[in-house]
Structure formats: C-alpha cells, structure tokens
Design an enzyme around this catalytic site. Sequence first.
Site, PDB file in Angstrom:
ATOM      1  N   GLU A  19       5.444   3.642  10.440  1.00  0.00           N
ATOM      2  CA  GLU A  19       5.076   2.228  10.440  1.00  0.00           C
ATOM      3  C   GLU A  19       6.254   1.319  10.820  1.00  0.00           C
ATOM      4  OE1 GLU A  19       2.061   1.283   7.210  1.00  0.00           O
ATOM      5  OE2 GLU A  19       2.960   3.106   6.418  1.00  0.00           O
ATOM      6  N   SER A 199      -1.110   2.493   6.825  1.00  0.00           N
ATOM      7  CA  SER A 199      -1.615   1.931   8.086  1.00  0.00           C
ATOM      8  C   SER A 199      -2.580   2.865   8.794  1.00  0.00           C
ATOM      9  CB  SER A 199      -0.443   1.569   9.019  1.00  0.00           C
ATOM     10  OG  SER A 199       0.226   0.432   8.554  1.00  0.00           O
ATOM     11  N   SER A 340      -1.853 -11.436   8.914  1.00  0.00           N
ATOM     12  CA  SER A 340      -2.290 -10.311   8.101  1.00  0.00           C
ATOM     13  C   SER A 340      -3.228 -10.797   7.004  1.00  0.00           C
ATOM     14  CB  SER A 340      -1.087  -9.601   7.479  1.00  0.00           C
ATOM     15  OG  SER A 340      -0.231  -9.070   8.468  1.00  0.00           O
TER      16      SER A 340
END
Length: 372
Positions: A19, A199, A340
């Site tokens: 990530e 993720s 986000s």
Amino acid sequence: MAASARPKVAVVFGGDSSEHGVSCLTAAGVVSAIDTERYEVVPVGITRSGRWVQVSAEDVLAMRTVDGVLPEVPESRPDAVLVRTADGARIATLDGDGLTEAHPVDVAFSLLHGPMGEDGTIQGMFEIFGIRYVGSGVTASAVSMDKIRMKQLMALSGLPIGPWVGIQPAEWARDEAACLDAVDALNYPVYVKPARGGSSVGITKVQHRDGLRDAICEAQKWDPKVIVEEGVEQAREIECGVLQDPAGGRPQASVVAEIEMHTASGFYDFDAKYLPEEQVSLHVPADLDKAVAEQVREVSVRVFEAFDCEGLARVDCFLTRDNKVLVNELNTMPGFTRYSMFPQVWAAAGVSYPDLIAWLIELALQRPLGLR
C-alpha cells in the site's frame, strides 16, 4: 521535550508494504490541508526498500496518480535517522559521518497502511523513542490488522460478525485437505484474504470449492496467514467513522455512509478504491432508516471501545436484507485523502478536513507517554 509554540509534526508515509502508493496519496492530502500557521510539517518518507528519507513538503504535494500509476517515495534522497536525545526525539539526514537537517518531533502522524505501519510495529517504535503519535497504540493496531485476531476479539466482545475460518501457515503445510474441508462448512461464495493485508490486495471471491486452493495460494503471496469469510449476498456495504472525544467522553461516531459498486464482480477491490472513480459511488450519508443508522453508529463505538482504540478508526459493516448489522472490519488508519471515506463522513458531520487533522494532532499531543 515540551511541545513548541508551533508543534513539529512528522508526517510519515510510504513504506515497504503493498500500500506504498496509497500512503503517498494520503500524505499529499494531509500536507495540503494541514494548518501550517498552527503546525510545522516535517515530511518523512519510507521508500519501497524500507529506507527513511526526509522529503520536502513541495515534493509531497506533487504526489498524485498519473495514468493509473501511484506515486512513490524517491530512493534518490539520502538516508534519514530517528534519534532520541535528552530533550526528546529528532529526525535528521545522514551526511557522511554527520547529521544535518535535524528537526525535533513533537508528534508523529503515521499515514502508513498495511504491515510495518498500521500493525503496531511503528507505533512500538514511537513508544520506544518517546514520541507522541496520532492513532491507536500497539495492541489495538496489531490486533485490528490481523483479521483472525480481530474476529476473535469481536466474538469475545459480543459484537455481531459473520462466519469465517482462519488458516494458519502450519495448518496449511500439515494438512491442506483439512483446511479446505473447514472452509466447506461456510456457504459459498467466500472471500479469501491475506489475514494482515489491506486495501483489498490479494483478495479473491470464490464461488465453488474448485477455486479455493488457488485463492488461498494467492492470498499467501501477501501473508502466510489467511482468513476466509462467508460472503453476505445482496448486503449493503456500510461504513462509519469514529473519533476519540478530547474531553474524555465516549467516542463520537460520524454519519453513516454506503459504498455502491458498479463493477461486474460487485467487489470493492484495490482498483475500485483507488483508480477509476466510475467503478464505485460513495453515498454520504447513506439512505438508511434513522434507527438502522443509529444502530450502525452504536456498534461502531462499541468496536472502538472493545479494541481500546485511540484517535480515529473506521468501522466497516454489512447490512443484510433484513437490516441486520454485521461488523466486517476495523481499520485504525483508514484512507485519509480529502476524498477518502473517513474524511467525507466527518465532513458530512460538520468537521472539515483541516479541522479533522487538527483534532487528531491535538489528541496525540495531549496524551501521556508510556503506559496509559
């Protein structure tokens, strides 16, 4: 070291996990929004090879996705080191046998995602160096990162969760057939995941046993520990943000949001999260009955408290067709770009992105060092 008039905030990002690029995007968002009249920003990047480097704020602000390629911390910068001194901690750059660009650190804001950043490891390092930091401590970070331990603690805490099976590397090496049989007790489809990934990297949706072994081997490329979760068909994916109360009251829950997928698989995978925006819609707030939304918020606070979280967390739930709330995951360092989900749910609750960042920094600055 007492906090200065303008506290120095070490924004730590990158890392050697899968990530890395997501963390760089998060850092760009935070550095762009942090109140520089109130805080002095000291960006600290960790390259894919694991080297620590100091990066300019301008270079961080320039990080963005280009043609589907995520940004990276440059390997060209000289090494940086963290030093604990008599009056606190400093981050400095190696220059031959000496140190330059030495900056005191009042608080660390780790934006690392995945192993070696979100899993209690760097939190333990901050503890050793006597650095206050944003977010949960070692135990909460480690347990919530390990989905097997996370599910176990949720079950012990009486939180509503769906059926699952954990596969330890020794179990798989000893008897693959027994592991596959254990998964067969679940209803298909199932989701096979690296136990300590994030993720949605390395996750496979499996419709039948025929594809199960390959999916487990794929997950093991990212983590030898694997969790298999029973799919919740036609469930709605619901998320809620939680923040620690500066006054010491119960944690505060945000508005509730929903993720709506537009892909053929209906799976919220890495590409859907971070690449083409048309693959997913984020509904903030979610179109829910008021009582159901309140139930999600209460469950989210219970999760935060059960894990002894600090600072922030995002709780992901499934809402079944009969409005039953099932907790899916706890994320102690959710995606934190301006767009986000976590910042969005708090913006809808009246907390702007810069104010959210300041809230978290102030929480970190006020909490004591050592055991708490």
